[in-house]
Write a protein that holds these residues in place. Sequence first.
Motif, PDB file in Angstrom:
ATOM      1  N   GLY A  33       0.805  -1.210   0.000  1.00  0.00           N
ATOM      2  CA  GLY A  33       0.000   0.000   0.000  1.00  0.00           C
ATOM      3  C   GLY A  33       0.834   1.254   0.000  1.00  0.00           C
ATOM      4  N   PRO A  34       0.242   2.380   0.436  1.00  0.00           N
ATOM      5  CA  PRO A  34      -1.140   2.432   0.925  1.00  0.00           C
ATOM      6  C   PRO A  34      -2.165   2.492  -0.212  1.00  0.00           C
ATOM      7  N   SER A  35      -3.203   1.665  -0.091  1.00  0.00           N
ATOM      8  CA  SER A  35      -4.280   1.663  -1.080  1.00  0.00           C
ATOM      9  C   SER A  35      -5.604   1.379  -0.381  1.00  0.00           C
ATOM     10  N   HIS A  36      -5.726   1.879   0.850  1.00  0.00           N
ATOM     11  CA  HIS A  36      -6.896   1.567   1.668  1.00  0.00           C
ATOM     12  C   HIS A  36      -8.200   2.048   1.043  1.00  0.00           C
ATOM     13  N   ALA A  37      -8.185   3.234   0.462  1.00  0.00           N
ATOM     14  CA  ALA A  37      -9.415   3.795  -0.095  1.00  0.00           C
ATOM     15  C   ALA A  37      -9.961   2.919  -1.222  1.00  0.00           C
ATOM     16  N   VAL A  38      -9.077   2.237  -1.941  1.00  0.00           N
ATOM     17  CA  VAL A  38      -9.485   1.384  -3.054  1.00  0.00           C
ATOM     18  C   VAL A  38      -9.850  -0.020  -2.578  1.00  0.00           C
ATOM     19  N   GLY A  41     -13.029  -1.332   1.031  1.00  0.00           N
ATOM     20  CA  GLY A  41     -14.431  -1.614   0.737  1.00  0.00           C
ATOM     21  C   GLY A  41     -14.603  -2.944   0.021  1.00  0.00           C
ATOM     22  N   THR A  42     -13.672  -3.260  -0.887  1.00  0.00           N
ATOM     23  CA  THR A  42     -13.726  -4.534  -1.615  1.00  0.00           C
ATOM     24  C   THR A  42     -13.534  -5.706  -0.666  1.00  0.00           C
ATOM     25  N   PHE A  43     -12.540  -5.610   0.227  1.00  0.00           N
ATOM     26  CA  PHE A  43     -12.289  -6.684   1.193  1.00  0.00           C
ATOM     27  C   PHE A  43     -13.507  -6.902   2.093  1.00  0.00           C
ATOM     28  N   VAL A  44     -14.102  -5.803   2.561  1.00  0.00           N
ATOM     29  CA  VAL A  44     -15.273  -5.915   3.431  1.00  0.00           C
ATOM     30  C   VAL A  44     -16.447  -6.529   2.682  1.00  0.00           C
ATOM     31  N   ASP A  45     -16.662  -6.114   1.438  1.00  0.00           N
ATOM     32  CA  ASP A  45     -17.749  -6.683   0.638  1.00  0.00           C
ATOM     33  C   ASP A  45     -17.562  -8.187   0.460  1.00  0.00           C
TER      34      ASP A  45
END
Length: 234
Positions: A33-38, A41-45
């Motif tokens: 990362g950092p690539s949290h914004a990208v 949400g995908t990981f949580v979905d």
Amino acid sequence: MPCILNIETATEVCSVAVSVDGRVVFQKEETKGPSHAVLLGTFVDEAMEMLRAQNLKPDAVAVSCGPGSYTGLRIGVSEAKGLCFGLNIPLIALNSLKIMANGVSKMKDLQDYTLLCPMIDARRMEVYDVLLNKELQEVRPVSADIIDENSFAGYLGKERIVFFGNGAEKCKAVLKSEAALFLDNVYPRAFNMIGLAEEAYAAGDFVNVAYFEPFYLKEFVATALKNKVLAAVK
């Protein structure tokens, strides 16, 4: 045992893990990362889709609350709070440094070392750190320290200390002692939140979803724009 969704974004690593009845049923992380914004949400979905397929839903969300990256913490806590509001479930906040130490404390080849010192980079020679014993109890509280040869003088030598985290690398050349051990490639991971989150859930140790804020430790300082044209537009 509860079903807990764990979110960790305190450093450049983005990770999500889910435990059900003490078992890890989902784990995903990105270390480049950092690539949290990208990615978050995908990981949580993906985690939620897996739970829905098993007719499950989280009983709580645990989030790494700092110290660490200002932007990373904001993204992680915002995602966690949104989930808690939407699902009407409690929020657990876990210290980022303690999450790292939880993983290291389980290493069997560190019996000769009595203290753990997780470190997160805070720019230049400053780090966020804490001193913990093997039971993860604070020996010295969380602080933002500028590291020099006298840092930990009251502990290092009297005790054998393990240093780790992305802030420890730059301290190797300064903290020279036979009583110091430096571990590489240790970072906060959602996987290492699971035991801590389950303990907090059992104790009812929740935070107020509406008012909770990350533990920044220091105020955010924005970097001045170098491009004068852009600065003028701003």
